[in-house]
Scaffold this motif. Structure first.
Motif: not given
Length: 285
Positions: A84-97
């Motif tokens: 939802t607009p309350d949370v950041l959209i998950p990013r590929p960089e975080t998948e790498e992390l």
């Protein structure tokens, strides 16, 4: 009734600047209730199942809403997460992390004993849920300062059959209050100091609370200076960072964790985006 193939090419013409090919496929998966791209391929020439849903999504996308918010969910590795607009959209960089963290954690602790992991600033819960499902014998905690954010993260934990203990509070404060000792801390905190560097669509749609920090190192310092009070004998720390933060974070590590081992790592694009710290200086149980 239109087929999935017809909708695919309609979208390619209709909104070429709004959605890329991957986003088009996500739309088609959503309106058909398919779980995988292979399912879509199999039924590509069949009629799309929910054209009302299709029109709803497209109208939102044309209004400038990011595709993930228009859909109401987003992929994160093998997870499907409510967004939802309350949370950041998950990013590929975080998948790498998280993939990097999983590898190191398993190397350090695999099968030895129950370990305690904390995801600080959990957002959608992506990091906590993934690690809970992938790290054997782990107890996972997740914290966030926003109750609205935690509501989304809790929904995602239920949706993905993950047992997470959630705390509302800033950075390490809940763990200090509860006297919880941790083996692992992982975090993707806010780190953008100059809002003019943020893409317009991101700045207009995603939560500033999860993006902005002054200075950029603000929340990293909060964790570094309190980590001794929440750590066991050894603690592993993993962070996503801004690509120009290596110098500032090195100074903070030397100030607060002078004997720790630490490494900066690059993402698949060659940018320095991850920090790994192993600290065993203080033996606190």
């Amino acid at each position: 009734m239109a087929s999935n193939r017809e909708l695919y090419f309609e979208l390619k013409k209709l909104v070429p600047m709004k959605v890329n090919d991957s986003a088009i496929k996500l739309i088609l998966l959503d309106i058909n209730g398919f779980a995988s791209f292979s399912e879509l391929v199999k039924h590509f020439d069949e009629q799309a199942k929910d054209l009302d849903r299709y029109q709803e999504i497209i109208s939102r996308v044309m209004a400038g809403v990011p595709i993930q918010y228009a859909l109401g969910h987003a992929p994160f590795l093998e997870l499907d997460l409510i967004v939802t607009p309350d949370v950041l959209i998950p990013r590929p960089e975080t998948e790498e992390l998280v993939l990097f963290a999983e590898k190191i954690i398993n190397k350090e602790y695999l099968g030895q004993r129950e370990i305690k992991i904390a995801d600080i600033g959990t957002g959608s819960g992506a990091i906590a849920i993934f690690l809970n499902k992938r790290i054997f014998k782990s107890t996972v905690f997740a914290s966030d300062i926003s109750s609205k954010v935690l509501a989304v993260a809790k929904e995602n934990a239920i949706k993905n059959d993950s047992k997470i203990t959630f705390y509302e509070g800033n950075m390490l404060i809940p763990f200090l209050q509860e006297k919880i000792k941790l083996d692992v801390i992982i975090s993707n905190p806010p780190y953008i100091e100059d809002e003019t560097t943020i893409d317009d669509n991101v700045f207009l749609n995603e939560p500033h609370l999860a993006l902005l920090a002054k200075p950029a190192s603000q929340y990293y310092e909060e964790i570094f200076k309190n980590v001794h009070a929440v750590m066991k004998k050894v603690i592993l720390l993993f962070f996503e960072i801004g690509e120009n933060m290596e110098g500032a974070l090195t100074l903070l590590i030397k100030k607060y964790l002078p004997l720790a081992d630490y490494e900066f790592h690059k993402d698949i694009y060659g940018k320095t985006r991850f920090l790994y710290i192993r600290n065993d200086t203080y033996e606190q149980e």
